[in-house]
Design a protein around this motif. Structure first.
Motif, PDB file in Angstrom:
ATOM      1  N   SER A 153       0.866  -1.205   0.086  1.00 57.56           N
ATOM      2  CA  SER A 153      -0.018   0.118   0.053  1.00 57.56           C
ATOM      3  C   SER A 153       0.837   1.293   0.081  1.00 57.56           C
ATOM      4  CB  SER A 153      -1.013   0.134   1.191  1.00 57.56           C
ATOM      5  OG  SER A 153      -1.635   1.298   1.440  1.00 57.56           O
ATOM      6  N   PHE A 154       0.464   2.216  -0.915  1.00 59.86           N
ATOM      7  CA  PHE A 154       1.076   3.467  -0.954  1.00 59.86           C
ATOM      8  C   PHE A 154       0.138   4.426  -0.126  1.00 59.86           C
ATOM      9  CE2 PHE A 154       0.863   7.798  -2.544  1.00 59.86           C
ATOM     10  CZ  PHE A 154       2.229   8.148  -2.411  1.00 59.86           C
ATOM     11  N   GLY A 155      -1.238   4.272  -0.257  1.00 55.99           N
ATOM     12  CA  GLY A 155      -2.228   5.091   0.522  1.00 55.99           C
ATOM     13  C   GLY A 155      -3.467   5.361  -0.154  1.00 55.99           C
ATOM     14  N   PRO A 156      -4.296   6.034   0.555  1.00 55.11           N
ATOM     15  CA  PRO A 156      -5.363   6.460   0.013  1.00 55.11           C
ATOM     16  C   PRO A 156      -5.257   7.478  -1.186  1.00 55.11           C
ATOM     17  CG  PRO A 156      -5.369   7.634   2.042  1.00 55.11           C
ATOM     18  CD  PRO A 156      -4.134   6.624   1.980  1.00 55.11           C
ATOM     19  N   SER A 159      -4.253  10.772  -0.118  1.00 52.57           N
ATOM     20  CA  SER A 159      -3.027  10.810   0.524  1.00 52.57           C
ATOM     21  C   SER A 159      -2.456  12.214   0.180  1.00 52.57           C
ATOM     22  CB  SER A 159      -1.932   9.953  -0.001  1.00 52.57           C
ATOM     23  OG  SER A 159      -0.491  10.172   0.699  1.00 52.57           O
ATOM     24  N   LEU A 160      -1.877  12.900   1.431  1.00 50.84           N
ATOM     25  CA  LEU A 160      -1.118  14.282   1.340  1.00 50.84           C
ATOM     26  C   LEU A 160       0.326  13.967   0.973  1.00 50.84           C
ATOM     27  CD1 LEU A 160      -2.662  16.038   4.628  1.00 50.84           C
ATOM     28  CD2 LEU A 160      -3.454  16.176   2.179  1.00 50.84           C
ATOM     29  N   LEU A 161       0.875  12.880   0.990  1.00 53.91           N
ATOM     30  CA  LEU A 161       2.379  12.633   0.797  1.00 53.91           C
ATOM     31  C   LEU A 161       2.576  13.018  -0.683  1.00 53.91           C
ATOM     32  CD1 LEU A 161       4.900  11.541   1.701  1.00 53.91           C
ATOM     33  CD2 LEU A 161       4.373   9.233   0.813  1.00 53.91           C
ATOM     34  N   ARG A 214       3.766  10.104  11.524  1.00 51.15           N
ATOM     35  CA  ARG A 214       3.001   8.989  11.899  1.00 51.15           C
ATOM     36  C   ARG A 214       2.422   8.234  10.670  1.00 51.15           C
ATOM     37  NH1 ARG A 214       1.748  11.667  16.692  1.00 51.15           N
ATOM     38  NH2 ARG A 214      -0.390  12.564  15.666  1.00 51.15           N
ATOM     39  N   ARG A 215       1.911   9.321   9.902  1.00 53.26           N
ATOM     40  CA  ARG A 215       0.966   8.983   8.887  1.00 53.26           C
ATOM     41  C   ARG A 215       1.690   8.338   7.461  1.00 53.26           C
ATOM     42  NH1 ARG A 215      -3.597  13.244   7.209  1.00 53.26           N
ATOM     43  NH2 ARG A 215      -4.318  12.614   9.188  1.00 53.26           N
ATOM     44  N   TYR A 216       2.843   8.921   7.264  1.00 57.88           N
ATOM     45  CA  TYR A 216       3.668   8.592   6.012  1.00 57.88           C
ATOM     46  C   TYR A 216       5.123   8.078   6.246  1.00 57.88           C
ATOM     47  CZ  TYR A 216      -0.179  11.537   4.190  1.00 57.88           C
ATOM     48  OH  TYR A 216      -1.316  12.002   4.082  1.00 57.88           O
ATOM     49  N   SER A 217       5.188   7.573   7.363  1.00 61.73           N
ATOM     50  CA  SER A 217       6.558   6.987   7.713  1.00 61.73           C
ATOM     51  C   SER A 217       6.441   5.538   7.108  1.00 61.73           C
ATOM     52  CB  SER A 217       7.053   6.960   9.045  1.00 61.73           C
ATOM     53  OG  SER A 217       7.123   8.163   9.755  1.00 61.73           O
ATOM     54  N   GLY A 218       5.136   4.953   7.179  1.00 68.49           N
ATOM     55  CA  GLY A 218       5.369   3.633   6.517  1.00 68.49           C
ATOM     56  C   GLY A 218       4.879   3.630   5.060  1.00 68.49           C
ATOM     57  N   PRO A 219       4.521   4.300   4.175  1.00 64.07           N
ATOM     58  CA  PRO A 219       4.618   4.412   2.948  1.00 64.07           C
ATOM     59  C   PRO A 219       5.916   4.585   2.519  1.00 64.07           C
ATOM     60  CG  PRO A 219       2.664   5.621   3.745  1.00 64.07           C
ATOM     61  CD  PRO A 219       3.556   5.167   4.937  1.00 64.07           C
ATOM     62  N   LEU A 220       6.679   5.782   3.241  1.00 60.26           N
ATOM     63  CA  LEU A 220       8.077   5.953   2.513  1.00 60.26           C
ATOM     64  C   LEU A 220       8.922   4.778   2.963  1.00 60.26           C
ATOM     65  CD1 LEU A 220       8.664   9.409   4.111  1.00 60.26           C
ATOM     66  CD2 LEU A 220       8.427   8.886   1.598  1.00 60.26           C
ATOM     67  N   GLU A 221       8.688   4.028   4.000  1.00 61.41           N
ATOM     68  CA  GLU A 221       9.439   2.769   4.161  1.00 61.41           C
ATOM     69  C   GLU A 221       9.444   1.719   3.274  1.00 61.41           C
ATOM     70  OE1 GLU A 221      10.235  -0.895   7.442  1.00 61.41           O
ATOM     71  OE2 GLU A 221       8.561   0.689   7.810  1.00 61.41           O
ATOM     72  N   ARG A 222       8.068   1.708   2.642  1.00 61.77           N
ATOM     73  CA  ARG A 222       7.773   0.624   1.600  1.00 61.77           C
ATOM     74  C   ARG A 222       8.323   1.094   0.316  1.00 61.77           C
ATOM     75  NH1 ARG A 222       3.466   0.417   5.012  1.00 61.77           N
ATOM     76  NH2 ARG A 222       1.972   1.901   3.829  1.00 61.77           N
ATOM     77  N   LEU A 223       8.158   2.316   0.105  1.00 61.54           N
ATOM     78  CA  LEU A 223       8.781   2.972  -1.190  1.00 61.54           C
ATOM     79  C   LEU A 223      10.300   2.695  -1.173  1.00 61.54           C
ATOM     80  CD1 LEU A 223       6.955   6.162  -1.373  1.00 61.54           C
ATOM     81  CD2 LEU A 223       6.991   4.305  -3.067  1.00 61.54           C
ATOM     82  N   GLY A 224      10.805   2.841  -0.005  1.00 63.89           N
ATOM     83  CA  GLY A 224      12.316   2.743  -0.001  1.00 63.89           C
ATOM     84  C   GLY A 224      12.824   1.148  -0.215  1.00 63.89           C
TER      85      GLY A 224
END
Length: 240
Positions: A153-156, A159-161, A214-224
């Motif tokens: 998942s990247f996000g909804p 997403s503001l990312l 809190r919201r976007y650390s997870g997506p950034l980790e997955r993108l990495g």
């Protein structure tokens, strides 16, 4: 609906599913001319005709375990040999359009595959049982999403990312919603840039507030993780 991240796994040499996904066993063609010997057929009797053959319709349906909502009586579903013999006399044979590639030589296989649409191809991966598929994904070196597979998942959609990424000049992550809509494939050569974007956004995200961390650390980790796999395996990646 949300946005997901994936890699082009069939480009990756170490993907356990690569050979299965690149080996086709069946394709469906609009025009079967030249492939008549390899095409499959449906043999059936229309309901009205079948009811004439079996006055005790309820008994026939029950002993052959046929669903009451069937649109015709297909011979390959008949359990009782005596019933089958009666149906064969009135049966119709219609091509399904599906070609068994295992019945063709290499040249014929290539021709049939080229004439088919991508969505009308059955690969070895499509024939793998669900549990076996999950087990294979779990042990695959490309299963970057904590053993769950090579998509995550990247996000909804809201997403503001991407907006934050645009603010800091990170074009790939900023383009995620648009790229997902266009089904854009990023080549392996873009992976180092994605990796740099992840490092940059991870560093500046605290400036956007604790909520954003809190919201976007997870997506950034997955993108990495996607960037690393794409670099190591020399494969593309995409949003969808």
């Amino acid at each position: 609906m949300g946005i997901n991240i994936g890699i082009c796994e069939t480009e990756a040499k170490n993907a356990l599913c690569r050979e299965l996904k690149q080996t086709y066993h069946k394709v469906k063609l609009d025009d079967i001319k030249g492939f008549e010997d390899a095409v499959s057929y449906d043999e059936f009797v229309p309901l009205d005709e079948a009811k004439k053959i079996f006055p005790d319709w309820e008994g026939f349906m029950k002993r052959n375990r046929i669903n009451a909502e069937t649109d015709a009586i297909y011979l390959d579903k008949i359990k009782k040999e005596d019933d089958l013999e009666l149906l064969k006399k009135e049966s119709k044979r219609v091509s399904t359009g599906w070609i068994d590639l295992d019945k063709l030589d290499d040249a014929g296989k290539k021709k049939a595959i080229a004439a088919s649409k991508p969505e009308n191809r059955i690969s070895g991966w499509d024939l793998v049982e669900f549990d076996e598929m999950n087990a294979m994904c779990a042990r695959c070196p490309l299963s970057w999403d904590k053993g769950r597979g090579c998509i995550g998942s990247f996000g909804p959609n809201n997403s503001l990312l991407p907006g934050i990424a645009e603010k800091y000049g990170c074009r790939i992550i900023a383009s995620a919603p648009e790229s997902a809509g266009e089904r854009k494939i990023f080549p392996a050569s873009d992976a180092p840039e994605l990796q740099k974007e992840v490092e940059k956004l991870t560093a500046v995200l605290p400036d956007e507030g604790k909520m954003m961390v809190r919201r976007y650390s997870g997506p950034l980790e997955r993108l990495g993780l996607v960037a690393k796999i794409a670099i190591d395996e020399d494969c593309g990646f995409y949003f969808f």
